[in-house]
Design an enzyme around this catalytic site. Structure first.
Site, PDB file in Angstrom:
ATOM      1  N   GLY A  53       0.818  -1.195   0.000  1.00  0.00           N
ATOM      2  CA  GLY A  53       0.000   0.000   0.000  1.00  0.00           C
ATOM      3  C   GLY A  53       0.856   1.251   0.000  1.00  0.00           C
ATOM      4  O   GLY A  53       0.594   2.194   0.738  1.00  0.00           O
ATOM      5  N   HIS A  54       1.903   1.245  -0.832  1.00  0.00           N
ATOM      6  CA  HIS A  54       2.793   2.397  -0.929  1.00  0.00           C
ATOM      7  C   HIS A  54       3.564   2.352  -2.240  1.00  0.00           C
ATOM      8  O   HIS A  54       3.523   1.359  -2.963  1.00  0.00           O
ATOM      9  CB  HIS A  54       3.762   2.445   0.261  1.00  0.00           C
ATOM     10  CG  HIS A  54       4.715   1.306   0.309  1.00  0.00           C
ATOM     11  ND1 HIS A  54       4.435   0.142   0.994  1.00  0.00           N
ATOM     12  CD2 HIS A  54       5.930   1.122  -0.253  1.00  0.00           C
ATOM     13  CE1 HIS A  54       5.453  -0.691   0.867  1.00  0.00           C
ATOM     14  NE2 HIS A  54       6.373  -0.122   0.105  1.00  0.00           N
ATOM     15  N   ALA A  55       4.272   3.427  -2.519  1.00  0.00           N
ATOM     16  CA  ALA A  55       5.182   3.515  -3.661  1.00  0.00           C
ATOM     17  C   ALA A  55       6.497   4.096  -3.158  1.00  0.00           C
ATOM     18  O   ALA A  55       6.565   4.647  -2.056  1.00  0.00           O
ATOM     19  CB  ALA A  55       4.596   4.405  -4.755  1.00  0.00           C
ATOM     20  N   ARG A  88       2.468  -0.440  -4.995  1.00  0.00           N
ATOM     21  CA  ARG A  88       2.387  -1.891  -4.815  1.00  0.00           C
ATOM     22  C   ARG A  88       1.519  -2.237  -3.624  1.00  0.00           C
ATOM     23  O   ARG A  88       1.551  -1.584  -2.596  1.00  0.00           O
ATOM     24  CB  ARG A  88       3.769  -2.522  -4.692  1.00  0.00           C
ATOM     25  CG  ARG A  88       4.478  -2.505  -3.362  1.00  0.00           C
ATOM     26  CD  ARG A  88       5.319  -1.290  -3.010  1.00  0.00           C
ATOM     27  NE  ARG A  88       5.900  -0.526  -4.074  1.00  0.00           N
ATOM     28  CZ  ARG A  88       7.133  -0.689  -4.557  1.00  0.00           C
ATOM     29  NH1 ARG A  88       7.949  -1.535  -3.999  1.00  0.00           N
ATOM     30  NH2 ARG A  88       7.578   0.059  -5.533  1.00  0.00           N
TER      31      ARG A  88
END
Length: 137
Positions: free
Chosen positions: A48-50, A95
């Site tokens: 839950g981040h990039a 992702r």
């Protein structure tokens, strides 16, 4: 999409198998950090981040999980379930990780040291960041 499945160099004989990854030979960066993920409950998602600049290669040594990868305009799903293939994730890729098997064991090779400022943890902020990058191109 800034990701690729990388077939790993695997050497095999009667003793078993040995997988090899070498910086700039099998992977497009020099590894500065390695971490691993294990005992993840199938009922929880991760990621839950990039990352703005960080590149990673994810190896699934045991079990399986699913990566949902997003470049701001396309979303694709990739299932990892073999220690013979690595997932390269380039910079500026959102992702999400889900559908972990109970026995899933992931190893992550990263191009740089941990830096919280490198993370984008809000999807709306990620979309704005991608728009800014495209405007500069």
């Amino acid at each position: 999409m800034n990701y690729a499945l990388l077939p790993l160099r695997i050497f095999s004989d009667e003793r078993g198998k040995l997988g090899v990854l070498e910086s700039y030979k099998d992977m497009p960066f020099a590894m500065k950090r390695m971490y691993y993920i294990f005992d993840t409950s199938p009922s929880f998602d991760r990621g839950g981040h990039a990352h703005r600049e960080l590149e990673q290669i994810v190896l699934c040594l045991c079990g399986s999980c699913e990566f949902v990868l997003d470049n701001g305009s396309l979303r694709e799903s990739v299932k990892l379930n073999s220690p013979e293939v690595g997932l390269y994730i380039g910079k500026n890729m959102w992702r999400e990780m889900k559908n972990f098997s109970y026995d899933c064991r992931l190893v992550v090779l990263a191009s740089d040291y941990y830096d919280e400022r490198e993370y984008i943890r809000d999807y709306a902020e990620f979309i704005e960041f991608i728009k800014e990058i495209k405007c500069k191109e």
